[in-house]
Scaffold this motif. Structure first.
Motif, mmCIF file in Angstrom:
data_model
loop_
_atom_site.group_PDB
_atom_site.id
_atom_site.type_symbol
_atom_site.label_atom_id
_atom_site.label_comp_id
_atom_site.label_asym_id
_atom_site.label_seq_id
_atom_site.Cartn_x
_atom_site.Cartn_y
_atom_site.Cartn_z
ATOM 1 N N PRO A 1 8.941 5.089 10.072
ATOM 2 C CA PRO A 1 9.922 6.126 9.740
ATOM 3 C C PRO A 1 10.363 6.969 10.924
ATOM 4 C CG PRO A 1 7.729 6.698 8.915
ATOM 5 C CD PRO A 1 7.664 5.273 9.346
ATOM 6 N N SER A 2 9.575 7.042 11.991
ATOM 7 C CA SER A 2 9.946 7.889 13.128
ATOM 8 C C SER A 2 10.720 7.148 14.204
ATOM 9 C CB SER A 2 8.686 8.514 13.748
ATOM 10 O OG SER A 2 8.003 9.316 12.818
ATOM 11 N N PHE A 3 10.773 5.813 14.116
ATOM 12 C CA PHE A 3 11.414 5.025 15.160
ATOM 13 C C PHE A 3 12.848 4.651 14.795
ATOM 14 C CE2 PHE A 3 6.948 4.254 16.234
ATOM 15 C CZ PHE A 3 6.980 4.436 17.614
ATOM 16 N N LYS A 4 13.678 4.576 15.803
ATOM 17 C CA LYS A 4 15.036 4.074 15.616
ATOM 18 C C LYS A 4 14.996 2.618 15.178
ATOM 19 C CE LYS A 4 17.205 7.064 19.121
ATOM 20 N NZ LYS A 4 17.867 7.088 20.453
ATOM 21 N N LYS A 5 16.128 2.145 14.759
ATOM 22 C CA LYS A 5 16.268 0.744 14.381
ATOM 23 C C LYS A 5 17.182 0.030 15.364
ATOM 24 C CE LYS A 5 15.618 1.521 9.403
ATOM 25 N NZ LYS A 5 14.317 0.838 9.329
ATOM 26 N N ASN A 6 16.870 -1.259 15.571
ATOM 27 C CA ASN A 6 17.701 -2.120 16.404
ATOM 28 C C ASN A 6 17.950 -1.498 17.790
ATOM 29 O OD1 ASN A 6 19.096 -4.511 16.841
ATOM 30 N ND2 ASN A 6 21.050 -3.631 16.194
ATOM 31 N N PHE A 7 16.871 -0.994 18.389
ATOM 32 C CA PHE A 7 16.981 -0.307 19.679
ATOM 33 C C PHE A 7 16.194 -1.081 20.738
ATOM 34 C CE2 PHE A 7 15.789 2.741 22.945
ATOM 35 C CZ PHE A 7 16.994 3.363 23.198
ATOM 36 N N HIS B 1 0.818 -1.213 0.000
ATOM 37 C CA HIS B 1 0.000 0.000 0.000
ATOM 38 C C HIS B 1 0.855 1.268 0.000
ATOM 39 C CE1 HIS B 1 -4.197 -1.490 0.614
ATOM 40 N NE2 HIS B 1 -3.562 -2.584 0.987
ATOM 41 N N HIS B 2 2.171 1.097 -0.165
ATOM 42 C CA HIS B 2 3.109 2.223 -0.274
ATOM 43 C C HIS B 2 3.046 3.134 0.963
ATOM 44 C CE1 HIS B 2 3.515 0.895 -4.399
ATOM 45 N NE2 HIS B 2 2.206 1.050 -4.573
ATOM 46 N N LEU B 3 3.023 2.495 2.148
ATOM 47 C CA LEU B 3 2.904 3.233 3.398
ATOM 48 C C LEU B 3 4.178 3.201 4.245
ATOM 49 C CD1 LEU B 3 -0.664 1.966 4.379
ATOM 50 C CD2 LEU B 3 -0.066 4.341 3.842
ATOM 51 N N ALA B 4 5.220 2.569 3.726
ATOM 52 C CA ALA B 4 6.418 2.377 4.539
ATOM 53 C C ALA B 4 7.049 3.689 4.990
ATOM 54 C CB ALA B 4 7.445 1.535 3.781
ATOM 55 N N ASP B 5 6.924 4.733 4.178
ATOM 56 C CA ASP B 5 7.548 6.022 4.516
ATOM 57 C C ASP B 5 6.644 6.932 5.339
ATOM 58 O OD1 ASP B 5 9.869 5.334 3.170
ATOM 59 O OD2 ASP B 5 9.156 6.167 1.266
ATOM 60 N N SER B 6 5.401 6.519 5.544
ATOM 61 C CA SER B 6 4.467 7.425 6.216
ATOM 62 C C SER B 6 3.774 6.821 7.430
ATOM 63 C CB SER B 6 3.391 7.898 5.236
ATOM 64 O OG SER B 6 2.634 6.798 4.747
ATOM 65 N N LEU B 7 3.863 5.508 7.612
ATOM 66 C CA LEU B 7 3.096 4.841 8.673
ATOM 67 C C LEU B 7 4.008 4.332 9.780
ATOM 68 C CD1 LEU B 7 0.348 3.758 9.701
ATOM 69 C CD2 LEU B 7 0.840 1.641 8.440
ATOM 70 N N ASN B 8 3.765 4.799 11.007
ATOM 71 C CA ASN B 8 4.396 4.234 12.191
ATOM 72 C C ASN B 8 3.461 3.203 12.811
ATOM 73 O OD1 ASN B 8 6.910 5.836 12.460
ATOM 74 N ND2 ASN B 8 5.484 7.555 12.672
ATOM 75 N N VAL B 9 4.038 2.151 13.367
ATOM 76 C CA VAL B 9 3.250 1.057 13.936
ATOM 77 C C VAL B 9 3.744 0.757 15.349
ATOM 78 C CG1 VAL B 9 2.507 -1.339 13.685
ATOM 79 C CG2 VAL B 9 2.921 0.056 11.643
ATOM 80 N N ILE B 10 2.797 0.687 16.284
ATOM 81 C CA ILE B 10 3.077 0.251 17.654
ATOM 82 C C ILE B 10 2.297 -1.029 17.892
ATOM 83 C CG2 ILE B 10 2.752 0.754 20.109
ATOM 84 C CD1 ILE B 10 3.128 3.705 19.452
ATOM 85 N N ILE B 11 2.983 -2.053 18.380
ATOM 86 C CA ILE B 11 2.359 -3.341 18.700
ATOM 87 C C ILE B 11 2.524 -3.580 20.196
ATOM 88 C CG2 ILE B 11 2.426 -5.835 18.331
ATOM 89 C CD1 ILE B 11 3.546 -5.242 15.524
ATOM 90 N N THR B 12 1.409 -3.787 20.877
ATOM 91 C CA THR B 12 1.479 -3.969 22.323
ATOM 92 C C THR B 12 0.331 -4.854 22.789
ATOM 93 O OG1 THR B 12 1.701 -2.767 24.432
ATOM 94 C CG2 THR B 12 0.185 -1.850 22.805
#
Length: 430
Positions: free
Chosen positions: A364-370, A227-238
């Motif tokens: 896109p707003s979250f760090k990686k490997n943190f 859906h071409h959302l990788a650059d615009s969508l942040n995801v939180i899973i809890t």
């Protein structure tokens, strides 16, 4: 000269892209009910493992007291303690009329949820964003007369483990983001809570459902890309709480409170056959008698509401009855006789490790490997407000707890030449 002009135009385009105002990011909040913090440690979960590389992971998070579905979810979406938002049980109840409404029917009753505290859906809508709730507790209510823009509610006896439906639900949510420009969607799954209750947290079926959840996370990530959302969508899973094994006979004596006091004579209202947490309204003038009698019962702790430890964030509640009972880990509360059949349960003290739950986030707003240290779930609310660029309502969380999960300023670091350097090159070229 022509070559210099072409170079000038290329560099100008790069500068314009670099200076382009950032578009508001979108946010998907996913909750897997009853996902204990360590459920992925005895199962092969390649997609969850990859999330830890591609995003952030907390060692665990601590839900509020109460470790129950509706109270905990509402703390996440409001950033308020249970004593503030007053969703003090899964069941809507009235101690005067003895009304008790089943959990899934309670999800539709605005009078249970609308107690003056605004959830994030409404706050975001009031600031111009579009929001939706897909099965998420609290999403089906209205707040000060205002409904969530789009709501899907579960019917009673709706199956929670249908993987085909899970995929369809994700496809629907992705289309809301990509085709209808929704900004916030909360998506709820009823597993692994159901299997944890029915079979216990150590059963092979629980491991099977964790593998199914891991597969659906993989499906989610593919859907985000398609859906071409990788650059615009942040995801939180809890999640909302963990799960523990219920201690059953013949190993232990189960708690039957009527052995220690005559509930019919001393109490006018109670909810006790509901896992590890119970409430009692004594008859007029009998509060001390009820408290003393319950204090003699084994494997539980009884509190007068006004003496509940401040760290519970329950004592100021006007809705809770005068007596609150909490069983020791793994012991269910039975009122007059044993009616409880669950092999796993929650509702116990949130300090117990079995009550802790998960946190993963990517985008896109979250760090990686943190890897983050543990934190309380109440701090998720200001993090979501930051991601959505929404001015939060008064809350008890703190962005200071979670802002280290984000790139500086909440945006990813970008590669390429700084704007000032590009401008200098432009001047040299021309």
């Amino acid at each position: 000269m022509k070559m210099r002009l072409q170079l000038f135009l290329v560099l100008l385009a790069v500068v314009c892209v670099t200076c382009k105002p950032l578009k508001k990011k979108k946010l998907l909040l996913v909750s897997f009910d009853g996902f204990r913090w360590d459920y992925d440690q005895d199962v092969d979960t390649p997609h969850l493992d990859q999330l830890a590389v591609d995003g952030v992971k907390a060692k665990y998070i601590t839900p509020p007291m109460l470790t129950m579905t509706s109270p905990s979810h509402f703390t996440t979406i409001t950033g308020r303690w249970v004593e503030d938002h007053e969703v003090v049980h899964n069941m809507m109840f009235n101690t005067t009329t003895n009304l008790k409404v089943p959990h899934k029917q309670t999800l539709r009753r605005s009078e249970w949820w609308d107690n003056g505290v605004l959830p994030l859906w409404i706050t975001a809508q009031n600031q111009g964003l579009k929001t939706a709730s897909f099965f998420f507790p609290g999403g089906g209510a209205t707040y000060r007369g205002q409904a969530v823009n789009r709501v899907r509610l579960q019917e009673s006896n709706h199956p929670d483990d249908n993987v085909t439906e899970w995929r369809q639900n994700i496809d629907t949510v992705m289309s809301w983001f990509s085709e209808e420009d929704f900004h916030l969607v909360t998506l709820y799954f009823g597993e692994p809570d159901n299997v944890g209750h029915a079979k216990g947290p150590d059963h092979e079926d629980r491991k099977k459902i964790i593998r199914q959840i891991d597969d659906i996370i993989g499906y989610l990530r593919k859907a985000i890309d398609s859906h071409h959302l990788a650059d615009s969508l942040n995801v939180i899973i809890t999640s909302d709480h963990g799960m523990t094994t219920v201690k059953k006979r013949p190993q232990v004596d189960e708690i039957i409170l009527n052995k220690y006091l005559n509930l019919l004579q001393l109490a006018s209202f109670e909810i006790l056959d509901y896992g590890g947490f119970g409430i009692v309204t004594p008859r007029a003038g009998r509060e001390q008698e009820v408290f003393d009698a319950l204090s003699n019962a084994p494997n539980l702790t009884v509190y007068k509401k006004h003496e509940i430890p401040a760290s519970f964030h329950l004592g100021k509640s006007e809705r809770l009855p005068p007596i609150v009972v909490m069983a020791d880990l793994g012991f269910n509360l039975n009122s007059r006789f044993i009616v409880y059949v669950n092999k796993g349960d929650h509702g116990f003290h949130n300090g117990e490790m079995d009550m802790k739950t998960i946190f993963r986030a990517f985008g896109p707003s979250f760090k990686k490997n943190f890897l983050s240290e543990p934190f309380d779930s109440i701090h998720i609310y200001p993090l979501m407000c930051k991601l959505l660029q929404v001015e939060p309502e008064p809350h008890s969380g703190s962005l200071a707890v979670t802002e280290e999960l984000l790139w500086s300023g909440g945006e990813p670091q970008r590669t390429g030449l700084p704007v000032a350097l590009l401008l200098s090159v432009l001047l040299l070229v021309v």
